[in-house]
Design a protein around this motif. Sequence first.
Motif, mmCIF file in Angstrom:
data_model
loop_
_atom_site.group_PDB
_atom_site.id
_atom_site.type_symbol
_atom_site.label_atom_id
_atom_site.label_comp_id
_atom_site.label_asym_id
_atom_site.label_seq_id
_atom_site.Cartn_x
_atom_site.Cartn_y
_atom_site.Cartn_z
ATOM 1 N N THR A 298 33.342 36.229 99.281
ATOM 2 C CA THR A 298 33.826 34.663 99.379
ATOM 3 C C THR A 298 32.895 33.680 99.431
ATOM 4 O OG1 THR A 298 33.299 35.127 101.861
ATOM 5 C CG2 THR A 298 35.550 35.671 101.443
ATOM 6 N N ASP A 299 31.773 33.977 98.985
ATOM 7 C CA ASP A 299 30.619 33.044 98.747
ATOM 8 C C ASP A 299 29.783 33.338 97.268
ATOM 9 O OD1 ASP A 299 28.654 30.913 98.739
ATOM 10 O OD2 ASP A 299 28.540 31.301 101.123
ATOM 11 N N GLU A 300 28.685 32.862 97.120
ATOM 12 C CA GLU A 300 27.942 33.355 95.953
ATOM 13 C C GLU A 300 27.396 34.637 95.748
ATOM 14 O OE1 GLU A 300 24.717 30.650 95.881
ATOM 15 O OE2 GLU A 300 25.728 28.730 96.002
ATOM 16 N N ILE A 301 27.510 35.255 94.666
ATOM 17 C CA ILE A 301 27.037 36.607 94.184
ATOM 18 C C ILE A 301 25.489 36.358 93.831
ATOM 19 C CG2 ILE A 301 27.250 38.521 93.108
ATOM 20 C CD1 ILE A 301 30.374 37.918 93.167
ATOM 21 N N LEU A 302 24.516 36.934 94.549
ATOM 22 C CA LEU A 302 23.052 36.842 93.940
ATOM 23 C C LEU A 302 22.751 37.815 93.196
ATOM 24 C CD1 LEU A 302 21.788 35.088 97.390
ATOM 25 C CD2 LEU A 302 22.693 33.975 95.354
ATOM 26 N N ASP A 303 23.287 39.270 93.372
ATOM 27 C CA ASP A 303 22.400 40.133 92.377
ATOM 28 C C ASP A 303 23.573 41.114 92.123
ATOM 29 O OD1 ASP A 303 20.710 41.524 91.097
ATOM 30 O OD2 ASP A 303 19.647 42.475 93.071
ATOM 31 N N LEU A 304 23.515 41.910 91.305
ATOM 32 C CA LEU A 304 24.244 43.106 90.809
ATOM 33 C C LEU A 304 23.548 44.314 90.308
ATOM 34 C CD1 LEU A 304 26.594 41.336 88.166
ATOM 35 C CD2 LEU A 304 27.111 41.934 90.556
ATOM 36 N N ALA A 305 23.970 45.579 90.648
ATOM 37 C CA ALA A 305 23.566 46.936 90.088
ATOM 38 C C ALA A 305 24.446 47.639 89.906
ATOM 39 C CB ALA A 305 22.585 47.153 91.581
ATOM 40 N N ILE A 306 24.178 48.497 88.922
ATOM 41 C CA ILE A 306 25.123 49.771 88.331
ATOM 42 C C ILE A 306 24.692 50.956 88.716
ATOM 43 C CG2 ILE A 306 24.361 49.483 86.035
ATOM 44 C CD1 ILE A 306 27.966 49.833 86.937
ATOM 45 N N SER A 307 25.442 52.038 88.961
ATOM 46 C CA SER A 307 25.148 53.065 89.110
ATOM 47 C C SER A 307 24.811 53.987 87.833
ATOM 48 C CB SER A 307 26.350 53.920 89.650
ATOM 49 O OG SER A 307 27.494 54.080 89.073
ATOM 50 N N HIS A 308 24.170 55.074 87.994
ATOM 51 C CA HIS A 308 23.782 55.621 86.619
ATOM 52 C C HIS A 308 24.979 56.306 85.815
ATOM 53 C CE1 HIS A 308 20.416 57.685 84.238
ATOM 54 N NE2 HIS A 308 21.285 58.751 84.227
ATOM 55 N N ASP A 309 25.969 56.695 86.535
ATOM 56 C CA ASP A 309 27.103 57.095 85.748
ATOM 57 C C ASP A 309 28.053 56.288 85.198
ATOM 58 O OD1 ASP A 309 28.249 56.314 88.236
ATOM 59 O OD2 ASP A 309 28.912 58.511 88.648
ATOM 60 N N GLY A 310 27.696 54.945 85.707
ATOM 61 C CA GLY A 310 28.477 53.575 84.994
ATOM 62 C C GLY A 310 29.914 53.570 85.914
ATOM 63 N N ARG A 311 30.086 54.124 87.067
ATOM 64 C CA ARG A 311 31.669 54.196 87.611
ATOM 65 C C ARG A 311 31.553 53.093 88.880
ATOM 66 N NH1 ARG A 311 33.022 60.481 88.213
ATOM 67 N NH2 ARG A 311 33.186 61.034 86.186
ATOM 68 N N ILE A 312 30.509 52.863 89.493
ATOM 69 C CA ILE A 312 30.319 51.910 90.617
ATOM 70 C C ILE A 312 29.675 50.856 90.424
ATOM 71 C CG2 ILE A 312 30.033 51.794 93.181
ATOM 72 C CD1 ILE A 312 30.378 54.718 93.442
ATOM 73 N N LEU A 313 30.188 49.594 90.790
ATOM 74 C CA LEU A 313 29.169 48.451 90.595
ATOM 75 C C LEU A 313 28.960 47.835 92.091
ATOM 76 C CD1 LEU A 313 28.015 45.822 88.510
ATOM 77 C CD2 LEU A 313 30.221 44.925 89.067
ATOM 78 N N ALA A 314 27.785 47.589 92.371
ATOM 79 C CA ALA A 314 27.463 46.976 93.619
ATOM 80 C C ALA A 314 27.169 45.381 93.362
ATOM 81 C CB ALA A 314 26.345 47.662 94.327
ATOM 82 N N SER A 315 27.311 44.546 94.375
ATOM 83 C CA SER A 315 27.180 43.092 94.273
ATOM 84 C C SER A 315 26.684 42.793 95.720
ATOM 85 C CB SER A 315 28.510 42.585 93.852
ATOM 86 O OG SER A 315 29.466 42.677 94.608
ATOM 87 N N ALA A 316 25.676 41.933 95.669
ATOM 88 C CA ALA A 316 25.005 41.213 96.800
ATOM 89 C C ALA A 316 25.547 39.798 96.907
ATOM 90 C CB ALA A 316 23.382 41.474 96.659
ATOM 91 N N GLY A 317 26.104 39.586 98.177
ATOM 92 C CA GLY A 317 26.481 38.213 98.402
ATOM 93 C C GLY A 317 25.900 37.484 99.284
ATOM 94 N N ARG A 318 26.150 36.060 99.339
ATOM 95 C CA ARG A 318 25.340 35.058 100.352
ATOM 96 C C ARG A 318 26.426 35.289 101.626
ATOM 97 N NH1 ARG A 318 21.744 30.929 100.147
ATOM 98 N NH2 ARG A 318 21.704 31.205 97.989
ATOM 99 N N ASP A 319 27.628 36.059 101.324
ATOM 100 C CA ASP A 319 28.613 35.834 102.588
ATOM 101 C C ASP A 319 28.017 37.286 103.222
ATOM 102 O OD1 ASP A 319 29.046 37.743 100.725
ATOM 103 O OD2 ASP A 319 31.193 37.670 100.799
ATOM 104 N N LYS A 320 26.781 38.056 103.241
ATOM 105 C CA LYS A 320 26.318 38.922 104.161
ATOM 106 C C LYS A 320 26.963 40.236 103.898
ATOM 107 C CE LYS A 320 25.804 35.551 107.701
ATOM 108 N NZ LYS A 320 25.843 35.320 109.115
ATOM 109 N N VAL A 321 27.709 40.129 102.792
ATOM 110 C CA VAL A 321 28.333 41.459 102.499
ATOM 111 C C VAL A 321 27.938 42.016 101.154
ATOM 112 C CG1 VAL A 321 30.910 42.337 101.830
ATOM 113 C CG2 VAL A 321 30.712 40.832 103.460
ATOM 114 N N ILE A 322 28.005 43.724 100.821
ATOM 115 C CA ILE A 322 27.616 44.444 99.617
ATOM 116 C C ILE A 322 29.146 44.609 99.164
ATOM 117 C CG2 ILE A 322 26.458 46.195 98.686
ATOM 118 C CD1 ILE A 322 24.619 46.185 101.025
#
Length: 648
Positions: A298-322
């Motif tokens: 619901t707010d800005e996304i500041l960072d991204l990370a991808i798992s080694h197998d390429g199946r899961i993408l993680a995102s870090a937000g200013r809304d305090k949620v991963i």
Amino acid sequence: MSDAFFSKPRPFSKRKRTDDDGGSAPSPSRGGGARNGTSSRGSSLQRGGRGGDRGRGSSRGGRGGRTGGRDSQQQGGKGKGRRRDDDDDEELDVADTGFDSDDAGSQEPEGDQDDGTEEEDDLETPAQKRLRLSQMYLSTLEKDKEEDHGFDAADLDRDIIADRLQQDVLEHTGKLHLNVASTLQLPIPSSSIFRTPAKGHRGSVTSAVASHDGQWLYTSSKDGAILKYSLGAVSSSSPSSSSTADADQPRITRVAYMKKALSESQKRNAEKHKRFDAAPTAATGEKGKGKEVAEGHTDEILDLAISHDGRILASAGRDKVIGCWNVEGDGGKWLRGLGGHKDVVGSIAFRLGTNELYSSSYDRTVKLFDLSTLSYIETLFGHQDSIQSIDALRAEVAVTAGGRDKTIRFWKTAEESQLVFRGGGASRMRNVLDGAMEDEGVEDEERKRRRRREEAKGPVKFVEGSVDCVAMVDDSTMLSGGDSGSICLWNITKKKPIFTKQLAHGINEHASETEGVIGTARWITALATLPYGDVFASGSWDGSIRLWRIDERVRSFSQIATVDAPGFVNSLQLTAPALRPTKETHVTPVNLVAKGGSKKGGDAAAGDKKQDKALIVVAATSKEPRLGRWMRFKDAKDGALVAVIPMQ
């Protein structure tokens, strides 16, 4: 114990009766087991008993049989029936009787009798056990190679297996260094640099990350959305194969758009004005008729990370949620938002080869999650200011940059401990906060500054006030960068940097009405390393990305190339897909790249194209910084930059 042993069905031997025996078969008893040399004391007595029955074995086997018979007779002394003397075992001859105690009357298959692995484990020495485990590991490697490539395991080269074993050992110890810098084809031609399409995000791009196989690219922005691109044409291209006809065609194509979700206030407003909408129906996408509600940040996304197998993408937000996304295939689906942080989530990083995710926040904590089960593991405390950056590799360790507390912390999650490395210069305030003597080290520092000011020789050195980014070279070496424009190389065995590059991206000069021309250092905005390699990249806002080479002793580094990147470089990533063997594409292992060798059977499966070895540099460029808007370049472009550097 003897009752449990003799209650099991055991192979028995038929004995030829003579006139001396009375012509009658012995009645079953516990002592009957001693005639066949069977004892309850282990496999050694059992083998000795067989040697005693046959009469053709060594004297040791005969003694074992007699001893086994005596022990069994003592244990079965209460049994009924006629017992034979010990001398009858010596006079019994297998050739005369025509029966063998191993073959006659056996109810078990021969393979089960000869195997005896469970009973002979007690006699196996540690050296024999290591040899057996090594043979099992080699046979597993040969079987996997035969299944993957479809050729006979006998064609495997022994040198390749030795290299594979050495690679596995080095990867687990965390001391593997790839000599990639010497194989790069420099300088980088402009035809090897690609950019994302112009029509993309509506806000500044904060992060860009590519999958480890080099097929997909993901970008995030301050508009709260994530874009997914295909890198198939980029990863398969090379400067020699590119032509002017293909130069105008876009190499990076957009395939999916994961948009921003509605905030709580927006949801309340939607409920308030629901009466103006039509009745709820199936999701049609038309205005006012049952629109689909987006799930995401619901707010800005500041960072991204991808798992080694390429199946899961993680995102870090200013809304305090991963945010956790399933990005298999061409699309992207929201799985779940992981909470727990009390402030902005600034940076995230996956542990290589696993689905464990490290996250750092402005609440001064580090959290560990397991995304395979979407669960929380633990929280780490120690920083005194907001954490700006985090990085991790294969081992159970992580490195964080503490911002204004001027510390780099090396976290050992398994041991629940941390190592603290302090950057910047000495000051009375910091010494008092750290609990040291007030004047400890301060007089020497002031004397040095006074001498430099008087002599006015050499370049001006800027004091580091904030550590903004970190990157791990291996499990014991790391890099840091901050607002002083310096890049420092650290080792966990030293409390001070083992090498420092002052003003890595130069000085920015601007005019002042009162002071004239003032020069300030361009701070380091991003750092990225090739895991366990000798190449890393740094970014700032001087219009270029700089590539550096670490020496063989890991004691210093030097610049080898630059990549044009106007604007702020908000994130960096280095990956080499051809150096990572996967199930879909089997290529040369990492430790053979420096040698220039090739692996027998290491090509891709039939019908697949051979992937060229190349180093891919991924960067997110923007008009303004990732964490603020205090500067802005109008001529810069928001998007992602991908540079493909071929290897020899």
